[in-house]
Design a protein around this motif. Structure first.
Motif, PDB file in Angstrom:
ATOM      1  N   ALA A  28      18.199  69.276 -20.044  1.00  0.00           N
ATOM      2  CA  ALA A  28      19.530  68.320 -21.162  1.00  0.00           C
ATOM      3  C   ALA A  28      20.264  67.599 -19.861  1.00  0.00           C
ATOM      4  O   ALA A  28      20.644  66.515 -19.799  1.00  0.00           O
ATOM      5  N   TRP A  29      20.758  68.729 -19.397  1.00  0.00           N
ATOM      6  CA  TRP A  29      21.030  68.072 -17.548  1.00  0.00           C
ATOM      7  C   TRP A  29      20.422  66.050 -16.683  1.00  0.00           C
ATOM      8  O   TRP A  29      21.311  64.910 -17.340  1.00  0.00           O
ATOM      9  N   ALA A  30      19.199  66.672 -16.990  1.00  0.00           N
ATOM     10  CA  ALA A  30      18.760  65.477 -16.674  1.00  0.00           C
ATOM     11  C   ALA A  30      18.408  63.972 -17.136  1.00  0.00           C
ATOM     12  O   ALA A  30      18.835  63.194 -16.722  1.00  0.00           O
ATOM     13  N   VAL A  31      18.455  64.893 -18.466  1.00  0.00           N
ATOM     14  CA  VAL A  31      18.136  63.737 -19.697  1.00  0.00           C
ATOM     15  C   VAL A  31      19.550  63.045 -19.570  1.00  0.00           C
ATOM     16  O   VAL A  31      19.769  61.716 -19.513  1.00  0.00           O
ATOM     17  N   LEU A  32      20.772  63.526 -20.260  1.00  0.00           N
ATOM     18  CA  LEU A  32      21.679  62.878 -19.610  1.00  0.00           C
ATOM     19  C   LEU A  32      22.623  62.222 -18.417  1.00  0.00           C
ATOM     20  O   LEU A  32      22.875  60.916 -18.207  1.00  0.00           O
ATOM     21  N   ALA A  33      21.769  62.756 -17.045  1.00  0.00           N
ATOM     22  CA  ALA A  33      22.326  62.307 -15.874  1.00  0.00           C
ATOM     23  C   ALA A  33      22.128  60.912 -15.839  1.00  0.00           C
ATOM     24  O   ALA A  33      22.137  60.025 -14.804  1.00  0.00           O
ATOM     25  N   CYS A  34      20.557  60.577 -15.807  1.00  0.00           N
ATOM     26  CA  CYS A  34      19.698  59.422 -16.140  1.00  0.00           C
ATOM     27  C   CYS A  34      20.164  58.366 -17.183  1.00  0.00           C
ATOM     28  O   CYS A  34      20.181  57.323 -16.446  1.00  0.00           O
ATOM     29  N   TRP A  35      20.663  59.211 -18.160  1.00  0.00           N
ATOM     30  CA  TRP A  35      21.202  58.026 -19.079  1.00  0.00           C
ATOM     31  C   TRP A  35      22.303  57.723 -19.164  1.00  0.00           C
ATOM     32  O   TRP A  35      22.410  56.065 -18.773  1.00  0.00           O
ATOM     33  N   ALA A  36      23.332  58.215 -17.921  1.00  0.00           N
ATOM     34  CA  ALA A  36      24.647  57.069 -17.482  1.00  0.00           C
ATOM     35  C   ALA A  36      24.809  57.109 -16.275  1.00  0.00           C
ATOM     36  O   ALA A  36      25.436  57.112 -15.560  1.00  0.00           O
ATOM     37  N   ALA A  37      23.919  57.029 -15.491  1.00  0.00           N
ATOM     38  CA  ALA A  37      23.502  57.081 -13.922  1.00  0.00           C
ATOM     39  C   ALA A  37      23.547  55.197 -13.806  1.00  0.00           C
ATOM     40  O   ALA A  37      23.267  54.782 -14.139  1.00  0.00           O
ATOM     41  N   PRO A  38      24.219  55.257 -13.192  1.00  0.00           N
ATOM     42  CA  PRO A  38      24.673  53.890 -13.169  1.00  0.00           C
ATOM     43  C   PRO A  38      23.347  53.154 -12.413  1.00  0.00           C
ATOM     44  O   PRO A  38      22.661  53.152 -11.702  1.00  0.00           O
ATOM     45  N   ARG A  39      23.180  51.615 -12.983  1.00  0.00           N
ATOM     46  CA  ARG A  39      21.615  51.103 -12.792  1.00  0.00           C
ATOM     47  C   ARG A  39      22.165  49.906 -12.380  1.00  0.00           C
ATOM     48  O   ARG A  39      23.669  49.153 -12.885  1.00  0.00           O
ATOM     49  N   GLU A  40      21.745  48.779 -11.093  1.00  0.00           N
ATOM     50  CA  GLU A  40      21.802  47.967 -10.708  1.00  0.00           C
ATOM     51  C   GLU A  40      21.025  46.732 -11.462  1.00  0.00           C
ATOM     52  O   GLU A  40      20.777  46.431 -12.548  1.00  0.00           O
ATOM     53  N   SER A  41      22.145  45.573 -11.748  1.00  0.00           N
ATOM     54  CA  SER A  41      22.333  44.652 -12.697  1.00  0.00           C
ATOM     55  C   SER A  41      22.297  43.653 -11.861  1.00  0.00           C
ATOM     56  O   SER A  41      23.435  42.984 -10.549  1.00  0.00           O
ATOM     57  N   ASP A  42      23.291  41.969 -12.231  1.00  0.00           N
ATOM     58  CA  ASP A  42      23.977  40.970 -11.912  1.00  0.00           C
ATOM     59  C   ASP A  42      24.451  40.038 -13.118  1.00  0.00           C
ATOM     60  O   ASP A  42      24.998  40.572 -13.440  1.00  0.00           O
ATOM     61  N   VAL A  43      25.072  38.996 -12.365  1.00  0.00           N
ATOM     62  CA  VAL A  43      26.407  38.423 -12.949  1.00  0.00           C
ATOM     63  C   VAL A  43      26.394  37.872 -14.092  1.00  0.00           C
ATOM     64  O   VAL A  43      26.279  38.301 -15.110  1.00  0.00           O
ATOM     65  N   GLY A  44      24.529  37.600 -14.595  1.00  0.00           N
ATOM     66  CA  GLY A  44      24.112  37.117 -15.601  1.00  0.00           C
ATOM     67  C   GLY A  44      24.234  37.990 -16.631  1.00  0.00           C
ATOM     68  O   GLY A  44      24.452  37.937 -17.266  1.00  0.00           O
ATOM     69  N   GLN A  45      23.817  39.172 -16.021  1.00  0.00           N
ATOM     70  CA  GLN A  45      23.708  40.456 -17.862  1.00  0.00           C
ATOM     71  C   GLN A  45      25.163  40.291 -17.805  1.00  0.00           C
ATOM     72  O   GLN A  45      25.358  40.792 -18.861  1.00  0.00           O
ATOM     73  N   LEU A  46      25.797  40.424 -17.031  1.00  0.00           N
ATOM     74  CA  LEU A  46      27.706  40.868 -17.181  1.00  0.00           C
ATOM     75  C   LEU A  46      28.141  39.956 -17.938  1.00  0.00           C
ATOM     76  O   LEU A  46      28.592  40.357 -19.087  1.00  0.00           O
ATOM     77  N   ALA A  47      27.794  38.637 -17.791  1.00  0.00           N
ATOM     78  CA  ALA A  47      27.987  37.098 -18.308  1.00  0.00           C
ATOM     79  C   ALA A  47      27.345  37.688 -20.130  1.00  0.00           C
ATOM     80  O   ALA A  47      28.248  37.351 -20.932  1.00  0.00           O
ATOM     81  N   ARG A  48      26.495  38.271 -20.373  1.00  0.00           N
ATOM     82  CA  ARG A  48      25.616  38.038 -21.905  1.00  0.00           C
ATOM     83  C   ARG A  48      26.427  39.525 -22.425  1.00  0.00           C
ATOM     84  O   ARG A  48      26.251  39.406 -23.468  1.00  0.00           O
ATOM     85  N   ASP A  49      26.685  41.021 -21.454  1.00  0.00           N
ATOM     86  CA  ASP A  49      27.214  41.681 -22.289  1.00  0.00           C
ATOM     87  C   ASP A  49      28.337  41.394 -22.685  1.00  0.00           C
ATOM     88  O   ASP A  49      29.077  41.636 -23.678  1.00  0.00           O
ATOM     89  N   VAL A  50      29.312  40.954 -21.701  1.00  0.00           N
ATOM     90  CA  VAL A  50      30.928  40.607 -21.920  1.00  0.00           C
ATOM     91  C   VAL A  50      30.868  39.286 -23.324  1.00  0.00           C
ATOM     92  O   VAL A  50      31.115  39.490 -24.332  1.00  0.00           O
ATOM     93  N   ALA A  51      29.265  38.736 -23.140  1.00  0.00           N
ATOM     94  CA  ALA A  51      29.869  37.351 -25.560  1.00  0.00           C
ATOM     95  C   ALA A  51      29.150  38.358 -25.852  1.00  0.00           C
ATOM     96  O   ALA A  51      29.810  37.404 -26.751  1.00  0.00           O
ATOM     97  N   ALA A  52      28.696  39.260 -25.283  1.00  0.00           N
ATOM     98  CA  ALA A  52      27.911  39.941 -26.947  1.00  0.00           C
ATOM     99  C   ALA A  52      28.950  41.652 -27.531  1.00  0.00           C
ATOM    100  O   ALA A  52      28.794  42.206 -28.564  1.00  0.00           O
ATOM    101  N   GLY A  53      30.322  40.762 -26.880  1.00  0.00           N
ATOM    102  CA  GLY A  53      31.119  42.613 -27.233  1.00  0.00           C
ATOM    103  C   GLY A  53      30.455  43.369 -26.796  1.00  0.00           C
ATOM    104  O   GLY A  53      31.139  44.758 -27.377  1.00  0.00           O
ATOM    105  N   ARG A  54      29.508  44.147 -25.812  1.00  0.00           N
ATOM    106  CA  ARG A  54      28.908  44.919 -25.537  1.00  0.00           C
ATOM    107  C   ARG A  54      29.974  46.043 -24.071  1.00  0.00           C
ATOM    108  O   ARG A  54      29.481  46.967 -24.052  1.00  0.00           O
TER     109      ARG A  54
END
Length: 241
Positions: A28-54
């Motif tokens: 259970a720890w492994a599943v939750l820790a893996c899901w919430a672990a910070p994942r590397e992304s980029d500014v383009g994905q940030l802009a898409r998440d902001v635009a989609a209200g995510r």
């Protein structure tokens, strides 16, 4: 008796219940820790998440702090309100981060910049109960329960057979709970001594605490290299690190 003695060797029914509880807690720890672990992304994905209200919460910092000796600790951003790393969480509990290319010491962010857009749609990271932070906190609690259960049995339970208490104490600090799993496997499931009630365990040469310390250092290095290699192969979006 061979190494194939089952878990009943370590305490009958309650030993099996303990073993199953510890394994399920780790999974259970492994599943939750893996899901919430910070994942590397980029500014383009940030802009898409902001635009989609995510975007739910956001924080800026100067890179990630690595967890200490406790393998179940959650990574956190180093304090730095104008640091180059921007992390944000999503409604489904995932966390992403990106290098926004703004060095420390720059002037206050403009309203049209990443920080300006985010302050209009997201909460500040600290002190919130957003899904990502609840999941990360739950993962830490599960890891702590597994560690406390392992440590309690290691300290007050029967003498280990494969190695001394100090041997297993050092191995228990291995990343991802690998040492605790090794202890469960060798001392609780496939323990090399007779079944309960079949007589005392045979005299065997147990591995010392110094051996455990050396194995821990080597295994930690190996695990770090393995994670780095897999992350380089699959990318930071799939493998946290």
């Amino acid at each position: 008796m061979t190494d194939s003695a089952p878990a009943s060797a370590s305490g009958g029914r309650w030993g099996r219940v303990f073993l199953l509880t510890m394994v399920l807690g780790w999974v259970a720890w492994a599943v939750l820790a893996c899901w919430a672990a910070p994942r590397e992304s980029d500014v383009g994905q940030l802009a898409r998440d902001v635009a989609a209200g995510r975007v739910v919460t956001v924080q800026r910092g100067d890179g990630w702090q690595r967890p200490g000796a406790f393998w179940g600790a959650t990574p956190n951003l180093r304090p730095g309100p104008r640091g180059p790393t921007l992390a944000w969480s999503l409604p489904d509990g995932r966390i992403r981060y990106a290098d926004v290319g703004v060095p420390l010491g720059d002037p206050e962010p403009t309203p049209d910049g990443p920080d300006g857009r985010l302050t209009r749609v997201a909460e500040t990271w600290p002190g919130t109960s957003a899904p990502a932070h609840r999941i990360a906190a739950a993962a830490e609690v599960l890891a702590a329960v597994v560690v406390l259960g392992w440590l309690a049995v290691l300290v007050v339970g029967p003498d280990p057979v494969v190695g001394t208490r100090w041997f297993w104490f050092w191995l228990g600090s291995l990343p991802f709970g690998v040492g605790v799993l090794a202890w469960l496997y060798r001392e609780r499931w496939r323990a090399p001594y007779p079944r309960s009630g079949a007589g005392p365990p045979p005299a065997v040469a147990r591995r010392s605490g110094w051996v455990g310390l050396g194995c821990t250092l080597l295994a930690s290095l190996g695990l770090s290299l393995a994670v780095a290699a897999v992350r380089g192969l699959l990318g930071g979006a799939l493998v946290a690190g």
